[in-house]
Design a protein around this motif. Structure first.
Motif, PDB file in Angstrom:
ATOM      1  N   PHE A 120     -11.225  -0.635   5.715  1.00 13.36           N
ATOM      2  CA  PHE A 120     -10.053   0.056   6.289  1.00 13.36           C
ATOM      3  C   PHE A 120      -9.945  -0.300   7.771  1.00 13.36           C
ATOM      4  O   PHE A 120     -10.447   0.417   8.636  1.00 13.36           O
ATOM      5  CB  PHE A 120     -10.228   1.574   6.139  1.00 13.36           C
ATOM      6  CG  PHE A 120      -9.855   2.128   4.791  1.00 13.36           C
ATOM      7  CD1 PHE A 120      -9.965   1.372   3.642  1.00 13.36           C
ATOM      8  CD2 PHE A 120      -9.400   3.443   4.668  1.00 13.36           C
ATOM      9  CE1 PHE A 120      -9.633   1.896   2.399  1.00 13.36           C
ATOM     10  CE2 PHE A 120      -9.060   3.981   3.438  1.00 13.36           C
ATOM     11  CZ  PHE A 120      -9.182   3.209   2.300  1.00 13.36           C
TER      12      PHE A 120
ATOM     13  N   LYS B 186     -10.120   2.067  -8.758  1.00 10.59           N
ATOM     14  CA  LYS B 186     -10.529   2.176  -7.347  1.00 10.59           C
ATOM     15  C   LYS B 186     -11.602   3.251  -7.226  1.00 10.59           C
ATOM     16  O   LYS B 186     -11.405   4.401  -7.628  1.00 10.59           O
ATOM     17  CB  LYS B 186      -9.298   2.523  -6.512  1.00 10.59           C
ATOM     18  CG  LYS B 186      -9.379   2.127  -5.077  1.00 10.59           C
ATOM     19  CD  LYS B 186      -8.009   2.345  -4.438  1.00 10.59           C
ATOM     20  CE  LYS B 186      -8.018   2.065  -2.971  1.00 10.59           C
ATOM     21  NZ  LYS B 186      -6.753   2.467  -2.347  1.00 10.59           N
TER      22      LYS B 186
ATOM     23  N   ARG C  50      -1.843  -1.764   9.822  1.00 11.84           N
ATOM     24  CA  ARG C  50      -0.830  -0.990  10.551  1.00 11.84           C
ATOM     25  C   ARG C  50       0.301  -1.843  11.106  1.00 11.84           C
ATOM     26  O   ARG C  50       1.321  -1.287  11.516  1.00 11.84           O
ATOM     27  CB  ARG C  50      -1.501  -0.249  11.717  1.00 11.84           C
ATOM     28  CG  ARG C  50      -2.649   0.668  11.326  1.00 11.84           C
ATOM     29  CD  ARG C  50      -2.147   2.056  10.942  1.00 11.84           C
ATOM     30  NE  ARG C  50      -3.131   2.789  10.166  1.00 11.84           N
ATOM     31  CZ  ARG C  50      -4.193   3.420  10.672  1.00 11.84           C
ATOM     32  NH1 ARG C  50      -4.395   3.417  11.959  1.00 11.84           N
ATOM     33  NH2 ARG C  50      -5.017   4.065   9.867  1.00 11.84           N
TER      34      ARG C  50
ATOM     35  N   ALA D 197      -7.519  -3.427   4.137  1.00 14.79           N
ATOM     36  CA  ALA D 197      -6.670  -2.247   3.929  1.00 14.79           C
ATOM     37  C   ALA D 197      -6.486  -1.496   5.245  1.00 14.79           C
ATOM     38  O   ALA D 197      -7.064  -1.868   6.269  1.00 14.79           O
ATOM     39  CB  ALA D 197      -7.311  -1.350   2.887  1.00 14.79           C
ATOM     40  N   SER D 198      -5.669  -0.435   5.174  1.00  9.41           N
ATOM     41  CA  SER D 198      -5.361   0.353   6.370  1.00  9.41           C
ATOM     42  C   SER D 198      -4.761  -0.556   7.447  1.00  9.41           C
ATOM     43  O   SER D 198      -5.113  -0.488   8.614  1.00  9.41           O
ATOM     44  CB  SER D 198      -6.640   1.054   6.873  1.00  9.41           C
ATOM     45  OG  SER D 198      -6.363   1.935   7.926  1.00  9.41           O
TER      46      SER D 198
ATOM     47  N   ARG E  35      -8.243   2.255  10.451  1.00 12.96           N
ATOM     48  CA  ARG E  35      -9.042   3.448  10.760  1.00 12.96           C
ATOM     49  C   ARG E  35     -10.225   3.093  11.667  1.00 12.96           C
ATOM     50  O   ARG E  35     -10.673   3.921  12.453  1.00 12.96           O
ATOM     51  CB  ARG E  35      -9.523   4.130   9.477  1.00 12.96           C
ATOM     52  CG  ARG E  35      -8.371   4.707   8.663  1.00 12.96           C
ATOM     53  CD  ARG E  35      -8.840   5.608   7.551  1.00 12.96           C
ATOM     54  NE  ARG E  35      -7.754   5.859   6.605  1.00 12.96           N
ATOM     55  CZ  ARG E  35      -7.813   6.696   5.605  1.00 12.96           C
ATOM     56  NH1 ARG E  35      -8.919   7.386   5.384  1.00 12.96           N
ATOM     57  NH2 ARG E  35      -6.773   6.863   4.789  1.00 12.96           N
TER      58      ARG E  35
ATOM     59  N   ASN F 110      -3.558   5.493  -3.305  1.00 11.16           N
ATOM     60  CA  ASN F 110      -4.705   6.404  -3.188  1.00 11.16           C
ATOM     61  C   ASN F 110      -4.178   7.816  -3.397  1.00 11.16           C
ATOM     62  O   ASN F 110      -2.947   8.012  -3.443  1.00 11.16           O
ATOM     63  CB  ASN F 110      -5.435   6.206  -1.842  1.00 11.16           C
ATOM     64  CG  ASN F 110      -4.564   6.531  -0.641  1.00 11.16           C
ATOM     65  OD1 ASN F 110      -3.792   7.489  -0.663  1.00 11.16           O
ATOM     66  ND2 ASN F 110      -4.684   5.746   0.411  1.00 11.16           N
TER      67      ASN F 110
ATOM     68  N   ASP G  22       0.853  -1.196   0.000  1.00  4.59           N
ATOM     69  CA  ASP G  22       0.000   0.000   0.000  1.00  4.59           C
ATOM     70  C   ASP G  22       0.885   1.241   0.000  1.00  4.59           C
ATOM     71  O   ASP G  22       1.126   1.839   1.051  1.00  4.59           O
ATOM     72  CB  ASP G  22      -0.880  -0.052   1.261  1.00  4.59           C
ATOM     73  CG  ASP G  22      -2.005   0.975   1.250  1.00  4.59           C
ATOM     74  OD1 ASP G  22      -2.510   1.275   0.164  1.00  4.59           O
ATOM     75  OD2 ASP G  22      -2.383   1.445   2.341  1.00  4.59           O
TER      76      ASP G  22
HETATM   77  C1  E4P Z   1      -6.215   1.241   0.844  1.00  3.57           C
HETATM   78  O1  E4P Z   1      -6.432   1.012  -0.306  1.00  3.57           O
HETATM   79  C2  E4P Z   1      -5.778   2.547   1.346  1.00  3.57           C
HETATM   80  O2  E4P Z   1      -4.868   3.073   0.434  1.00  3.57           O
HETATM   81  C3  E4P Z   1      -5.032   2.438   2.643  1.00  3.57           C
HETATM   82  O3  E4P Z   1      -4.910   1.119   3.090  1.00  3.57           O
HETATM   83  C4  E4P Z   1      -5.439   3.422   3.671  1.00  3.57           C
HETATM   84  O4  E4P Z   1      -4.614   3.232   4.801  1.00  3.57           O
HETATM   85  P1  E4P Z   1      -4.424   4.338   5.939  1.00  3.57           P
HETATM   86  O5  E4P Z   1      -5.596   4.271   6.844  1.00  3.57           O
HETATM   87  O6  E4P Z   1      -3.161   3.918   6.640  1.00  3.57           O
HETATM   88  O7  E4P Z   1      -4.306   5.672   5.243  1.00  3.57           O
END
Ligand code: E4P
Length: 218
Positions: free
Chosen positions: A133, A87, A170, A167-168, A136, A28, A6
Motif C-alpha cells: 500500500f 484477497k 494516489r 496498491a493505495s 499509506r 476491499n 481500485d
Molecule cells: C488495494 O487493494 C486497496 O484496496 C487499496 O489500494 C487501498 O487504498 P487506500 O489506501 O487509498 O485505501
C-alpha cells in the motif's frame, strides 16, 4: 505492467474498461461499504456484476481472520467466477490460508503489505499477487515507491513468481514511479488513470492544430 482499477463503483469500472486498457479490478470491504454493500448476498452479487463487466482478475476480500473462516469464505468467493482472486490479509492465519489456496489452485492477493519481510512471506506461501500500500506508506512519511523497488529486487534475485500489485495509489506520478520501480500491476482510482492523459502542451498543441486547420474554411 497491468492496470487494475481500485473501486467497487460499477460506473467507474465501466468508464475505465471502456478505455480499453483495463486488466482487472481490486476491491476491499471499505470500497464495498462506500457503495452501500454489506450483506454477504449483496457482496457476492456485486462481485458477479463486476466479473460480467470486466474480462480480467477481480480481487474479492475475505472478512474472516481465522484460517477455517478464510478457507470457507475464499472457496465460496472463488466459486462465484473463474476470474475471482481471493484477497487475504497479511496475518499469520492469512499466510496459512494462502498456502492452502495455492495447493488447491485458487489464486490469491495478499493485502495490507508494508514491508519487504511481509513480501517474502507471502511469496513463500504462494500468493499470486502481493499488494503493498504505497500511498499509506507515504502518509507515514516513508517512501512507498522505494518499497516496490526493494520487493522487485528481492523477487528477481529469489525467482519468486508472485506479482507485485502496487496498491493505495494516489496520483498519476505514483503510477509512473511504480512502473519504473518494477511493479507488475498497479491498482488505481479512476482519477489517477485519467490523470495520465493530461499535459497542457497536448491541449495547446491540439488547439493550435485545429485552429490552423479551421483557417482553410475561412
Ligand atoms: C488495494 O487493494 C486497496 O484496496 C487499496 O489500494 C487501498 O487504498 P487506500 O489506501 O487509498 O485505501
Amino acid at each position: 505492467m497491468k492496470f487494475f482499477i481500485d473501486t467497487a463503483n460499477l460506473a467507474q469500472i465501466k468508464e475505465a474498461n471502456d478505455l480499453g486498457i483495463l486488466d482487472g479490478v481490486t476491491t476491499n470491504p471499505s470500497l464495498m461499504a462506500k457503495e452501500g454493500i454489506f450483506s454477504t448476498e449483496a457482496v457476492n452479487s456485486h462481485y458477479k456484476a463486476i466479473c460480467e463487466l470486466v474480462n480480467g482478475d477481480v480481487s474479492a476480500e475475505v472478512i474472516s481472520t481465522d484460517f477455517e473462516g478464510m478457507v470457507a469464505e475464499g472457496e465460496k468467493l472463488a466459486s462465484l467466477h473463474p476470474n475471482i482472486v481471493v484477497k487475504i490479509p497479511m496475518i499469520k492465519e492469512g499466510v496459512k490460508a494462502i498456502k492452502y489456496f495455492h495447493s488447491k489452485g485458487i489464486r490469491t492477493n495478499c493485502t495490507l503489505i508494508f514491508s519487504a519481510g511481509q513480501a517474502i512471506l507471502a511469496a513463500k506461501a504462494g500468493a499470486t499477487y502481493l499488494s503493498p500500500f504505497i500511498g499509506r506508506i507515504d502518509d507515514m512519511n516513508w517512501d512507498g515507491v522505494d518499497l516496490i523497488g526493494q520487493i522487485a529486487e528481492i523477487y528477481a534475485i529469489q525467482g519468486y513468481e508472485t506479482e507485485i500489485l502496487a496498491a493505495s495509489i494516489r496520483s498519476p506520478l505514483h503510477i509512473v514511479k511504480c512502473a519504473e520501480a518494477g511493479a507488475h500491476v498497479v491498482t488505481c482510482p479512476l482519477s489517477a488513470i485519467l490523470g495520465l492523459l493530461k499535459h497542457p502542451l497536448t491541449d495547446l498543441g491540439l488547439a493550435q492544430f485545429l485552429a490552423d486547420h479551421a483557417k482553410g474554411k475561412a
